[in-house]
Design an enzyme around this catalytic site. Structure first.
Site, PDB file in Angstrom:
ATOM      1  N   GLU A  98      -3.956   6.170   4.134  1.00  0.00           N
ATOM      2  CA  GLU A  98      -3.776   4.759   3.781  1.00  0.00           C
ATOM      3  C   GLU A  98      -4.151   3.892   4.970  1.00  0.00           C
ATOM      4  O   GLU A  98      -3.871   4.236   6.116  1.00  0.00           O
ATOM      5  CB  GLU A  98      -2.301   4.546   3.398  1.00  0.00           C
ATOM      6  CG  GLU A  98      -1.981   3.171   2.864  1.00  0.00           C
ATOM      7  CD  GLU A  98      -0.535   3.077   2.346  1.00  0.00           C
ATOM      8  OE1 GLU A  98      -0.096   3.976   1.592  1.00  0.00           O
ATOM      9  OE2 GLU A  98       0.150   2.121   2.732  1.00  0.00           O
ATOM     10  N   ASP A 100      -3.633  -0.123   5.949  1.00  0.00           N
ATOM     11  CA  ASP A 100      -2.792  -1.222   5.465  1.00  0.00           C
ATOM     12  C   ASP A 100      -2.941  -2.542   6.188  1.00  0.00           C
ATOM     13  O   ASP A 100      -2.846  -2.572   7.420  1.00  0.00           O
ATOM     14  CB  ASP A 100      -1.311  -0.892   5.789  1.00  0.00           C
ATOM     15  CG  ASP A 100      -0.671   0.005   4.810  1.00  0.00           C
ATOM     16  OD1 ASP A 100      -0.978  -0.086   3.639  1.00  0.00           O
ATOM     17  OD2 ASP A 100       0.169   0.812   5.256  1.00  0.00           O
ATOM     18  N   GLU A 102      -0.483  -5.885   5.813  1.00  0.00           N
ATOM     19  CA  GLU A 102       0.655  -6.485   5.104  1.00  0.00           C
ATOM     20  C   GLU A 102       0.954  -7.824   5.764  1.00  0.00           C
ATOM     21  O   GLU A 102       1.013  -7.919   6.992  1.00  0.00           O
ATOM     22  CB  GLU A 102       1.914  -5.604   5.190  1.00  0.00           C
ATOM     23  CG  GLU A 102       1.829  -4.362   4.347  1.00  0.00           C
ATOM     24  CD  GLU A 102       3.163  -3.600   4.293  1.00  0.00           C
ATOM     25  OE1 GLU A 102       4.225  -4.181   4.588  1.00  0.00           O
ATOM     26  OE2 GLU A 102       3.107  -2.416   3.961  1.00  0.00           O
ATOM     27  N   THR A 116      -0.147  -4.111  10.429  1.00  0.00           N
ATOM     28  CA  THR A 116      -1.175  -3.118  10.069  1.00  0.00           C
ATOM     29  C   THR A 116      -0.638  -1.714  10.325  1.00  0.00           C
ATOM     30  O   THR A 116       0.250  -1.514  11.164  1.00  0.00           O
ATOM     31  CB  THR A 116      -2.466  -3.301  10.896  1.00  0.00           C
ATOM     32  OG1 THR A 116      -2.174  -3.069  12.281  1.00  0.00           O
ATOM     33  CG2 THR A 116      -3.054  -4.693  10.726  1.00  0.00           C
ATOM     34  N   ASN A 117      -1.186  -0.763   9.575  1.00  0.00           N
ATOM     35  CA  ASN A 117      -0.784   0.631   9.781  1.00  0.00           C
ATOM     36  C   ASN A 117      -1.913   1.539   9.309  1.00  0.00           C
ATOM     37  O   ASN A 117      -2.755   1.124   8.495  1.00  0.00           O
ATOM     38  CB  ASN A 117       0.500   0.921   8.991  1.00  0.00           C
ATOM     39  CG  ASN A 117       1.328   2.064   9.585  1.00  0.00           C
ATOM     40  OD1 ASN A 117       0.897   2.758  10.506  1.00  0.00           O
ATOM     41  ND2 ASN A 117       2.527   2.254   9.043  1.00  0.00           N
ATOM     42  N   ARG A 126       2.182   4.054  12.775  1.00  0.00           N
ATOM     43  CA  ARG A 126       1.165   3.523  13.688  1.00  0.00           C
ATOM     44  C   ARG A 126       1.059   2.006  13.520  1.00  0.00           C
ATOM     45  O   ARG A 126      -0.030   1.460  13.402  1.00  0.00           O
ATOM     46  CB  ARG A 126      -0.187   4.163  13.392  1.00  0.00           C
ATOM     47  CG  ARG A 126      -0.213   5.668  13.584  1.00  0.00           C
ATOM     48  CD  ARG A 126      -1.647   6.153  13.599  1.00  0.00           C
ATOM     49  NE  ARG A 126      -1.715   7.576  13.832  1.00  0.00           N
ATOM     50  CZ  ARG A 126      -1.930   8.483  12.874  1.00  0.00           C
ATOM     51  NH1 ARG A 126      -2.106   8.105  11.626  1.00  0.00           N
ATOM     52  NH2 ARG A 126      -1.992   9.759  13.177  1.00  0.00           N
TER      53      ARG A 126
END
Ligand code: NAG
Length: 286
Positions: A98, A100, A102, A116-117, A126
């Site tokens: 994934e 990300d 957000e 973010t990840n 992360r």
């Protein structure tokens, strides 16, 4: 590295870019929210809504295995405290990958946090968070994910904010085998999102609305589970596949540095208390 090459060589040979003309009717399905997600303006615009009963969401019809994916978002304006707009690409299963974005809402005039990840094989942790250098509710801005075999780059209006390199040679798992769909949702997260959950959603202001337009993907599309990489269109000129080996040139490296020096508010790689056994391997590589 041998295994990486055997995967990539046939893929590169088949690589054909699919550049989609944006139409939400063709490219996306509304997956959640019982009428709270709407496609408008002949497919040019999509809105997600959140009220006290439910949020809403959508996902892409296509699955992608690498790509350069742009979407313009205009976030919930005014007092958006407690709301979260998630925009990401994700695979399925318990060992999912994934990438990300957000957006954590805030009180009027206080800054959103862009969270973010990167998950690889079901493991995230992360997180990096940023303030933005503009008001993301006043107008549409472009949020991009570049995902190629060497790196993942998150960008905002063309400015890179984060790079996650493929460090498989150092035993860091990297998203590169599992096809992902583009997903987005707007939901209530007032137990954690704004100032760590201190500021609650003001339901008197509902419904909350986030808007989407100008989706564009240059990407490898999977059809019927086969990595046919977009055989439905005529092959583009080879230069239009530049994203597949794109890296950050010195100008963009400078921009990345500027963002990270001035707008980064959290970086897992600096959070030594969180990783008493030592920071993750990739943290020592940048
Ligand atoms: C909301 O505003 C406060 C005060 O400026 C700030 O500390 C916080 O980082 C902002 N964002 C979120 C999501 O809490």
């Amino acid at each position: 590295m041998a295994s990486l090459n055997t995967v990539l060589v046939p893929l590169v040979a088949l690589l054909v870019t699919v550049a989609s003309a944006s139409n939400f009717y063709n490219d996306f399905d509304i997956t959640w929210g019982d009428g709270r997600a709407k496609i408008l303006s002949d497919g040019d615009l999509l809105t997600l809504n959140l009220d006290k009963a439910s949020g809403s969401g959508f996902q892409s019809r296509n699955e992608y295995l690498f790509g350069k994916i742009d979407m313009q978002l205009k976030l919930v304006p005014g007092n958006s405290a407690g709301t979260v707009t998630a925009y990401y690409v994700s695979s399925k299963g318990s060992a999912w990958d994934e990438i990300d974005f957000e957006f954590l809402g805030n009180l009027s005039g206080d800054p959103y946090i862009l969270h973010t990840n990167v998950f690889s094989q079901g493991k995230g942790n992360r997180e990096q968070q940023f303030y933005l250098w503009f008001d993301p509710t006043a107008d549409f801005h472009t949020y991009s994910i570049l995902w190629n075999p060497q790196r993942i780059v998150f960008s905002v209006d063309g400015t890179p904010i984060r790079e996650f390199k493929n460090l498989e040679s150092m035993e860091v798992p990297c998203p590169k085998n599992q096809p992902m769909r583009i997903c987005s949702s707007l939901w209530n997260a007032d137990d954690w999102a704004t100032r760590g959950g201190l500021v609650k959603t003001d339901w008197a202001l509902a419904p909350f609305t986030a808007s989407y337009r100008n989706f564009n993907a240059e990407a490898c599309v999977l059809s019927n589970g086969v990595s046919s990489c977009g055989t439905t269109t005529s092959p583009p000129a080879s230069t239009s596949n530049a994203w597949f080996s794109e890296e950050l040139d010195s100008t963009r490296q400078e921009r990345l540095k500027w963002v990270r020096e001035n707008y980064m508010v959290y970086n897992y790689c600096h959070d030594v208390n969180r990783f008493p056994q030592g920071l993750p391997t990739e943290c020592s590589m940048s």
